[in-house]
Enzyme design. Structure first.
Site, PDB file in Angstrom:
ATOM      1  N   ASP A 102      36.741 -97.755  12.544  1.00 24.30           N
ATOM      2  CA  ASP A 102      36.347 -98.483  13.753  1.00 24.30           C
ATOM      3  C   ASP A 102      37.497 -99.369  14.230  1.00 24.30           C
ATOM      4  O   ASP A 102      38.363 -99.757  13.433  1.00 24.30           O
ATOM      5  CB  ASP A 102      35.144 -99.387  13.461  1.00 24.30           C
ATOM      6  CG  ASP A 102      33.906 -98.585  13.116  1.00 24.30           C
ATOM      7  OD1 ASP A 102      33.829 -97.411  13.504  1.00 24.30           O
ATOM      8  OD2 ASP A 102      33.015 -99.161  12.461  1.00 24.30           O
TER       9      ASP A 102
HETATM   10  N1  URA Z   1      32.011 -97.322   8.103  1.00 22.31           N
HETATM   11  C1  URA Z   1      31.985 -98.136   9.177  1.00 22.31           C
HETATM   12  O1  URA Z   1      30.969 -98.720   9.486  1.00 22.31           O
HETATM   13  N2  URA Z   1      33.107 -98.270   9.886  1.00 22.31           N
HETATM   14  C2  URA Z   1      34.272 -97.672   9.578  1.00 22.31           C
HETATM   15  O2  URA Z   1      35.287 -97.857  10.262  1.00 22.31           O
HETATM   16  C3  URA Z   1      34.288 -96.839   8.447  1.00 22.31           C
HETATM   17  C4  URA Z   1      33.146 -96.678   7.729  1.00 22.31           C
END
Ligand code: URA
Length: 230
Positions: A102
């Site tokens: 993310d």
């Molecule tokens: N899980 C999440 O919530 N975000 C990420 O970036 C990776 C795994």
């Protein structure tokens, strides 16, 4: 098959547009014949000659990036800096992520142009383990740790998550290792327990850990041993 201009830019220090100009100028032969169309698809094993000199086929690229906050794992984005921009490579075409993070998450991201290799990491059947360091808004209870290890049902889904490894590091901090890659999985696992992730950092993917020497925003090629992990 690969486009001729991509073959040249991946195999040399030429940018894609420089390669295109050279092709248009008739300086490139494939299998002994002049080719003037940059978009011509050729087998990777083709004999490509530029100005009379044989160009060896480009090697597949395998990179590890320490993704900083605020950068998106996308090849293009209208507003944010992308992880591909960070690499600053003259010919990023074909590169993709073996698992995204993310925009607000940090840590290990693998980038490659070898689709079979990345498939072995991200395909749902591979159950490749990803370890995250997680900082939480609220304290993590023993009950929640047990729930994470047993599997939790994410909002809007029916099937519980696969059993995870969870280790408390402090009151609001833990290591979580999951072997799936559902959408925003870590954040949603904690949301399902009534908690909230305030910071997320990926430490490893399978046996491959983020190189401690890589500062946020830096990257390096994988060694051949690291490539062979997957
Ligand atoms: N899980 C999440 O919530 N975000 C990420 O970036 C990776 C795994």
């Amino acid at each position: 098959m690969i486009r001729l201009d991509r073959f040249l830019s991946n195999a040399t220090t030429l940018s894609r547009s420089q390669a295109q100009r050279m092709i248009r100028a008739g300086r490139v032969c494939v299998g002994g014949a002049e080719v003037k169309q940059a978009a011509t698809l050729i087998p990777l094993t083709s004999e490509v000659v530029l100005d009379g000199e044989r160009i060896e086929p480009p090697l597949p690229r395998y990179l590890m990036l320490h993704k900083p906050r605020g950068v998106v794992c996308a090849t293009e984005d209208p507003t944010h800096r992308t992880a591909i921009d960070l690499l600053g490579l003259p010919s990023p075409a074909g590169l993709h992520f073996a698992g995204r993070l993310d925009i607000d998450a940090t840590g290990l991201v693998l980038i490659t142009d070898d689709g079979q290799w990345s498939h072995r990491i991200v395909s749902p059947g591979s159950h490749c383990a990803k370890r995250y360091r997680v900082w939480l808004a609220d304290p993590l209870t023993d009950r929640h740790l047990m729930q994470l290890m047993g599997g939790v049902v994410l909002r809007g889904e029916k099937r519980p998550t696969r059993p995870a490894e969870a280790e408390r590091l402090s009151d609001r901090e833990c290591l979580l290792t999951i072997s799936e890659g559902r959408y925003h999985q870590v954040k949603r696992m904690f949301a399902a327990l009534g908690n909230r992730v305030i910071r997320l950092h990926r430490e490893s993917i399978g046996p491959l850990s983020l190189d401690a020497e890589l500062g946020a925003g830096s990257f390096r090629p994988l060694t051949s041993d690291e490539v062979a992990f997957f």
